[in-house]
Design an enzyme around this catalytic site. Structure first.
Site, PDB file in Angstrom:
ATOM      1  N   LEU A  11       0.852  -1.201   0.000  1.00 27.82           N
ATOM      2  CA  LEU A  11       0.000   0.000   0.000  1.00 27.82           C
ATOM      3  C   LEU A  11       0.884   1.247   0.000  1.00 27.82           C
ATOM      4  CD1 LEU A  11      -2.711  -1.136   2.572  1.00 27.82           C
ATOM      5  CD2 LEU A  11      -2.463  -1.700   0.143  1.00 27.82           C
ATOM      6  N   GLY A  14      -1.091   6.595  -0.302  1.00 29.70           N
ATOM      7  CA  GLY A  14      -1.434   7.710   0.583  1.00 29.70           C
ATOM      8  C   GLY A  14      -0.508   8.909   0.396  1.00 29.70           C
ATOM      9  N   ARG A  18       1.263  13.702   7.437  1.00 27.25           N
ATOM     10  CA  ARG A  18       2.021  13.967   8.661  1.00 27.25           C
ATOM     11  C   ARG A  18       3.518  14.176   8.405  1.00 27.25           C
ATOM     12  NH1 ARG A  18      -0.376   8.829  11.862  1.00 27.25           N
ATOM     13  NH2 ARG A  18      -0.884   8.223   9.731  1.00 27.25           N
ATOM     14  N   ASN A 226       5.431   7.657   9.815  1.00 24.42           N
ATOM     15  CA  ASN A 226       4.337   8.581   9.523  1.00 24.42           C
ATOM     16  C   ASN A 226       4.756  10.038   9.580  1.00 24.42           C
ATOM     17  OD1 ASN A 226       2.046   6.545   9.374  1.00 24.42           O
ATOM     18  ND2 ASN A 226       2.965   6.077  11.350  1.00 24.42           N
ATOM     19  N   ARG A 332      35.964  15.190  -9.041  1.00 26.13           N
ATOM     20  CA  ARG A 332      34.644  15.317  -9.660  1.00 26.13           C
ATOM     21  C   ARG A 332      34.471  14.253 -10.746  1.00 26.13           C
ATOM     22  NH1 ARG A 332      34.815  21.205 -11.534  1.00 26.13           N
ATOM     23  NH2 ARG A 332      32.879  20.558 -12.541  1.00 26.13           N
ATOM     24  N   SER A 404      55.404  25.668  -9.935  1.00 27.76           N
ATOM     25  CA  SER A 404      54.277  26.180  -9.158  1.00 27.76           C
ATOM     26  C   SER A 404      53.633  27.386  -9.817  1.00 27.76           C
ATOM     27  CB  SER A 404      54.758  26.593  -7.761  1.00 27.76           C
ATOM     28  OG  SER A 404      55.193  25.445  -7.086  1.00 27.76           O
TER      29      SER A 404
HETATM   30  C1  UD1 Z   1      -2.574   1.464   9.612  1.00 24.23           C
HETATM   31  C2  UD1 Z   1      -3.632   0.552  10.251  1.00 24.23           C
HETATM   32  C3  UD1 Z   1      -3.320   0.424  11.754  1.00 24.23           C
HETATM   33  C4  UD1 Z   1      -1.917  -0.110  11.945  1.00 24.23           C
HETATM   34  C5  UD1 Z   1      -0.887   0.726  11.203  1.00 24.23           C
HETATM   35  C6  UD1 Z   1       0.446   0.008  11.188  1.00 24.23           C
HETATM   36  C7  UD1 Z   1      -5.687   0.851   8.993  1.00 24.23           C
HETATM   37  C8  UD1 Z   1      -7.033   1.466   8.960  1.00 24.23           C
HETATM   38  N1  UD1 Z   1      -4.943   1.089  10.052  1.00 24.23           N
HETATM   39  O1  UD1 Z   1      -2.721   2.736  10.209  1.00 24.23           O
HETATM   40  O2  UD1 Z   1      -4.248  -0.451  12.366  1.00 24.23           O
HETATM   41  O3  UD1 Z   1      -1.587  -0.156  13.323  1.00 24.23           O
HETATM   42  O4  UD1 Z   1      -1.265   0.914   9.816  1.00 24.23           O
HETATM   43  O5  UD1 Z   1       1.456   0.811  10.648  1.00 24.23           O
HETATM   44  O6  UD1 Z   1      -5.312   0.141   8.059  1.00 24.23           O
HETATM   45  N2  UD1 Z   1      -2.674   3.858   1.977  1.00 24.23           N
HETATM   46  C9  UD1 Z   1      -3.112   3.702   0.687  1.00 24.23           C
HETATM   47  N3  UD1 Z   1      -4.360   4.163   0.341  1.00 24.23           N
HETATM   48  C10 UD1 Z   1      -5.189   4.751   1.239  1.00 24.23           C
HETATM   49  C11 UD1 Z   1      -4.725   4.908   2.573  1.00 24.23           C
HETATM   50  C12 UD1 Z   1      -3.472   4.441   2.911  1.00 24.23           C
HETATM   51  O7  UD1 Z   1      -2.407   3.166  -0.163  1.00 24.23           O
HETATM   52  O8  UD1 Z   1      -6.297   5.137   0.844  1.00 24.23           O
HETATM   53  C13 UD1 Z   1      -1.342   3.382   2.321  1.00 24.23           C
HETATM   54  C14 UD1 Z   1      -0.459   4.490   2.857  1.00 24.23           C
HETATM   55  O9  UD1 Z   1       0.251   5.087   1.790  1.00 24.23           O
HETATM   56  C15 UD1 Z   1       0.452   3.747   3.816  1.00 24.23           C
HETATM   57  C16 UD1 Z   1      -0.368   2.553   4.265  1.00 24.23           C
HETATM   58  O10 UD1 Z   1      -1.440   2.438   3.366  1.00 24.23           O
HETATM   59  O11 UD1 Z   1       1.623   3.290   3.161  1.00 24.23           O
HETATM   60  C17 UD1 Z   1      -0.926   2.722   5.688  1.00 24.23           C
HETATM   61  O12 UD1 Z   1      -1.707   3.899   5.728  1.00 24.23           O
HETATM   62  P1  UD1 Z   1      -1.643   4.907   6.947  1.00 24.23           P
HETATM   63  O13 UD1 Z   1      -2.583   6.012   6.668  1.00 24.23           O
HETATM   64  O14 UD1 Z   1      -0.242   5.224   7.263  1.00 24.23           O
HETATM   65  O15 UD1 Z   1      -2.281   3.983   8.095  1.00 24.23           O
HETATM   66  P2  UD1 Z   1      -2.010   4.107   9.658  1.00 24.23           P
HETATM   67  O16 UD1 Z   1      -2.806   5.234  10.191  1.00 24.23           O
HETATM   68  O17 UD1 Z   1      -0.584   4.073   9.943  1.00 24.23           O
HETATM   69 CA    CA Z   2       1.223   4.297   8.747  1.00 24.95          CA
END
Ligand code: UD1
Ligand code: CA
Length: 459
Positions: A11, A14, A18, A226, A332, A404
């Protein structure tokens, strides 16, 4: 059962608000590669085919993996982790097992993914958890009185009692793909952002008796990134891992806490790395070389038995065995220092070759030049390679001696064995073994200093 490799959905769509950055979170560099590349590498090492879910800055994320066997799917709008996985279903097989990883958990290692897969069996979902006294922003795993998993509650939605739970969701899962296909479309979005949580699948699986939990002992490994502080913390952990690998392979770090050694750097045995050294990109260092304090090497190719004295900067340059660089030298791109040659303090070299055993020991600029074997370039020598319009070449033959503070105005050839007198401005080629002097001739006027001073007194 399919005989093809299973997939790991990563994933990475996002925004990473933060981080307070214009750069997408998963692209932040960590020891030389983007954060998400660590996750991709761990997936590959565990024998999985990575599928990246992208949206925010997706062109850049895709470009970071150009030419690799990574697959991509676009999450149309980032509506939560459940929605992200749903958008990856189209590339997954109908059934089998899929691993889900977070693009922002770069410290996860292949062996942990393998252990999770091994524990998965016939479960619908297997989740990795870890104990953390202060669960912070992580989702909490709720268990029933008999210790069976019940659900995952996000920190922001947890009651005071749930927030006290010390078992947190690491964000690493195995899923039964067929089951996931039926459950994901039925998950309800959460206010206020209308996000669909992947974590809600656990409660469904639990009611069917098909939720499994693997408790991991090392929080550090699963920590999410984060914000910039968590990024810095992750960097420290990865750096310590890299130094351990090199240290076990015979590299001596005099001050391991002060160095930066990026992921792809190759270091031979018996190399010594002093305090404050930064080694980046595709730098390689051959056996027995010594890198002095506060040197910065980027894509540098240092052969065996080289000494790089303190505060030297080497970028895209090659240093052959037994050569000596610095202190305070700058090599370089396309500088080549041949065997046994010496580049001393405050010397800059660019697109130039310094022949075997040649010396340029102090305060010189060598650009677009070929310096022959054993030549000696005096302090303050400049190859004037640029006339404001174009760059030109200088060649200095083997065994030549440049006095030099000479300016060699390119294009120019100094023949082998030639001697250039100190302070010369050389604009015409110098034949082999000639002596060339090109400066104002000296005029000594006997007693004139006396006369000068007495005149000054009269006034
Ligand atoms: C998430 C978990 C949480 C866990 C934590 C561990 C959920 C709802 N929560 O929270 O339980 O403890 O990870 O690190 O899953 N992302 C997408 N698409 C989206 C949203 C997020 O691809 O629509 C990706 C983000 O880029 C990220 C990852 O998913 O790489 C996790 O998303 P993030 O928003 O960081 O979740 P947390 O709040 O950390
Ligand atoms: Ca996260």
């Amino acid at each position: 059962m399919s005989t093809t490799q299973p997939f790991a959905v990563i994933l990475a769509a996002g925004r990473g608000t933060r981080m307070k950055s214009t750069l997408a979170k998963v692209l932040h560099p960590l020891v030389g590669i983007p954060m998400v590349a660590h996750v991709v590498n761990a997936a590959r090492s565990a024998g999985l085919v990575p599928v990246l879910v992208v949206n925010h800055q997706q062109e850049a994320v895709r470009a970071a993996f150009a030419g690799s066997d990574t697959l991509f799917v676009t999450q149309k709008s980032t509506r939560g982790t459940g929605d992200a996985v749903a958008s990856a279903l189209e590339v997954l097989p109908e059934s089998g097992t899929v691993v889900i990883m977070s693009g922002d958990a770069p410290l996860v290692q292949a062996k942990t993914v393998e252990a999770l897969l091994a524990a998965h069996g016939t479960a619908a979902v297997t989740v990795l958890t870890v104990q953390l006294d202060d669960g912070a922003h992580y989702g909490r795993l709720e268990r029933d009185a008999s210790g069976e998993p019940v659900r995952i509650v996000e920190a922001g939605e947890a009651s005071a009692e749930q927030r006290r739970i010390t078992e947190i969701n690491a964000g690493l899962y195995c899923f039964d793909i067929a089951w996931l296909r039926t459950v994901l479309p039925t998950l309800l979005p959460h206010a206020p952002k209308d996000e669909v949580y992947l974590t809600d699948t656990l409660e469904r699986a639990a009611t069917e008796g098909r939720a499994r939990v693997v408790v991991h002992s090392d929080f550090e490994e699963v920590a999410g990134v984060n914000d910039r502080f968590e990024l810095a913390t992750a960097r420290g952990v990865l750096q310590a891992r890299i130094i351990e690998v090199h240290g076990r392979a015979g590299v001596d770090f005099l001050s391991p806490g002060t160095v930066v050694v990026e992921q792809d750097v190759v270091i031979g045995p018996d190399v010594s790395i002093s305090a404050g050294v930064v080694l980046e990109g595709d730098t390689t260092i051959g056996e027995g070389s010594i890198i002095g304090p506060h040197c910065h090497l980027i894509d540098a190719n240092i052969h065996a038995g080289v000494v790089v004295h303190s505060h030297s900067v080497i970028h895209c340059a090659v240093v052959h065995p037994g050569a000596s660089i610095g202190p305070f030298a700058r090599l370089r791109p396309q500088a080549i220092v041949c065997e046994g040659a010496r580049v001393g303090n405050f010397v800059e070299m660019k697109k130039s070759t310094l022949g075997p055993g040649a010396k340029v020991s102090h305060l010189a600029y060598i650009g677009d030049a070929m310096v022959g074997e054993g030549a000696n370039i005096g302090a303050g020598t400049i190859t004037c390679n640029y006339d404001g319009i174009k760059k030109s070449q200088t060649t200095i033959g083997a065994g030549a001696f440049i006095g030099s503070n000479s300016a060699l105005v390119a294009p120019i050839n100094i023949g082998p064995g030639a001697i250039v007198g100190a302070g010369s401005v050389i604009t015409k080629d110098v034949p082999a073994n000639a002596v060339s002097i090109a400066r104002g001739s000296q005029n000594n006027i006997e007693g004139a200093a006396e006369r000068f001073r007495s005149r000054a007194k009269i006034k």
